[in-house]
Design a protein around this motif. Sequence first.
Motif, mmCIF file in Angstrom:
data_model
loop_
_atom_site.group_PDB
_atom_site.id
_atom_site.type_symbol
_atom_site.label_atom_id
_atom_site.label_comp_id
_atom_site.label_asym_id
_atom_site.label_seq_id
_atom_site.Cartn_x
_atom_site.Cartn_y
_atom_site.Cartn_z
ATOM 1 N N SER A 141 -36.440 -1.138 -14.068
ATOM 2 C CA SER A 141 -34.976 -1.122 -13.998
ATOM 3 C C SER A 141 -34.381 -1.941 -15.135
ATOM 4 C CB SER A 141 -34.500 -1.686 -12.650
ATOM 5 O OG SER A 141 -34.961 -0.899 -11.581
ATOM 6 N N LEU A 142 -34.962 -3.107 -15.378
ATOM 7 C CA LEU A 142 -34.455 -3.939 -16.468
ATOM 8 C C LEU A 142 -34.643 -3.254 -17.813
ATOM 9 C CD1 LEU A 142 -33.211 -6.590 -17.370
ATOM 10 C CD2 LEU A 142 -35.504 -7.591 -17.429
ATOM 11 N N ALA A 143 -35.798 -2.592 -17.989
ATOM 12 C CA ALA A 143 -36.049 -1.873 -19.249
ATOM 13 C C ALA A 143 -35.022 -0.756 -19.450
ATOM 14 C CB ALA A 143 -37.464 -1.296 -19.243
ATOM 15 N N LEU A 148 -29.609 1.091 -21.895
ATOM 16 C CA LEU A 148 -28.307 1.697 -21.616
ATOM 17 C C LEU A 148 -27.132 0.778 -21.914
ATOM 18 C CD1 LEU A 148 -29.123 3.434 -18.193
ATOM 19 C CD2 LEU A 148 -28.898 4.529 -20.431
ATOM 20 N N VAL A 149 -27.161 -0.435 -21.395
ATOM 21 C CA VAL A 149 -25.947 -1.260 -21.445
ATOM 22 C C VAL A 149 -26.182 -2.685 -21.923
ATOM 23 C CG1 VAL A 149 -24.773 0.043 -19.642
ATOM 24 C CG2 VAL A 149 -26.228 -1.875 -19.000
ATOM 25 N N ALA A 186 -26.379 -9.757 -23.366
ATOM 26 C CA ALA A 186 -25.013 -9.438 -23.787
ATOM 27 C C ALA A 186 -24.715 -8.012 -23.355
ATOM 28 C CB ALA A 186 -24.881 -9.566 -25.301
ATOM 29 N N SER A 187 -23.462 -7.754 -22.969
ATOM 30 C CA SER A 187 -23.101 -6.400 -22.555
ATOM 31 C C SER A 187 -21.591 -6.213 -22.660
ATOM 32 C CB SER A 187 -23.569 -6.123 -21.124
ATOM 33 O OG SER A 187 -23.214 -4.811 -20.745
ATOM 34 N N VAL A 270 -29.582 2.146 -10.939
ATOM 35 C CA VAL A 270 -28.758 1.373 -11.861
ATOM 36 C C VAL A 270 -27.299 1.360 -11.424
ATOM 37 C CG1 VAL A 270 -27.889 1.255 -14.224
ATOM 38 C CG2 VAL A 270 -30.287 1.822 -13.789
ATOM 39 N N ASP A 271 -26.790 2.534 -10.977
ATOM 40 C CA ASP A 271 -25.364 2.668 -10.743
ATOM 41 C C ASP A 271 -24.920 2.345 -9.328
ATOM 42 O OD1 ASP A 271 -25.015 3.416 -13.302
ATOM 43 O OD2 ASP A 271 -25.073 5.566 -12.900
ATOM 44 N N ALA A 272 -25.871 2.143 -8.417
ATOM 45 C CA ALA A 272 -25.494 1.978 -7.022
ATOM 46 C C ALA A 272 -24.588 0.767 -6.807
ATOM 47 C CB ALA A 272 -26.751 1.810 -6.165
ATOM 48 N N LYS A 273 -23.619 0.899 -5.900
ATOM 49 C CA LYS A 273 -22.776 -0.209 -5.498
ATOM 50 C C LYS A 273 -23.186 -0.628 -4.105
ATOM 51 C CE LYS A 273 -18.991 2.046 -6.106
ATOM 52 N NZ LYS A 273 -17.553 2.360 -6.098
#
Length: 348
Positions: A141-143, A148-149, A186-187, A270-273
């Motif tokens: 997930s971190l990779a 991506l961001v 950073a993002s 990644v996108d889940a809230k």
Amino acid sequence: MSGVWGIFYDGVSSAQRRVFLAVEDGRLVLRGDGLTRSAPLAELTVDPRLGTVRRAIRFADGALCEVSDDRFLDGLLSRQGRGRAATFLHRWERSIPRALAALAVMVAVIWLFFAYGIPFLAKKVAYAIPPATEVTLGRESLAMLDKLVFAPTRLPAARRREITALFRRMVDERPETRGYHLEFRASPEMGANALALPSGIIVVTDALVPLAKNDDELAAVLAHEIGHVRYRHALRQVLQNSAAGLIMAAVTGDIFSATSLSAGLPTALVDAKFSRDFETEADDAAVVYLKAHHIPLQRFADILGRLEADHAKRAAAGKPEERSFSDYFASHPVTAERIKRILAGGRL
């Protein structure tokens, strides 16, 4: 039991024979149109009621006899000691109020399963996932986020060491959190934020650090993220979403949705809230930590309010806003409700 007329098929051809049926000495006897036949009642299969569909008596050799008189057929079932459940269901089926009541019960059961059953199962599964699998999920997930961001952090090394030392003091207090570790990224897309990934990876963005007025506020944010990790919120959220999607695909037959879900699992991770319950649970974990260390709960409220204002400012400027596991600003419950609850001491 008096006799009735029916249509007999021998199971070999489509020829019909009109026959008279009667029960004699525990056997069903058919006579008529050049046919005489009998069979023990115990060897017969009688179709259950299904709306106005004509029912049939089926013989062991494949022959059958269609009969329109439901009372005669129900009498056969009664002699066989069967049919009570089918008769009860048929009465429900023919009654509109009862059918509507049954529909309401079915909808309620489905809702309860989605609202409570799936979260319960997801929690069980999340805690049963082997640590090695969780480590792999966290690392991958971190990779993915790095591609991506995220970009390499630009925070001064000295400041990173200070925050890392704070984090280590927090996680080293409990045996189950000692393996957690902190990452800086950073993002520009995400702005000030923090994320909790499986296996205890917590990511702090560069913009979050200067937004905090003191380390107590950073500790509050980190305690909240540690709560997300301890309670396996990321895994549970993905499992819940996956289970709901797969069940809906199975019910509706929408295979495309199932295929898309499988392909989109990494993105969902990644996108889940987080749900309202997950955010509340993590808030409570932070409140426990702050109280135990005599840190005013106002520190947590202050950083939450400042984060919300920062994101509102970014949204007004038209900057893209990534949603994440620990998105403080748009996920439920709303920030004002959370702050009110935190200042009241959570569930404590």
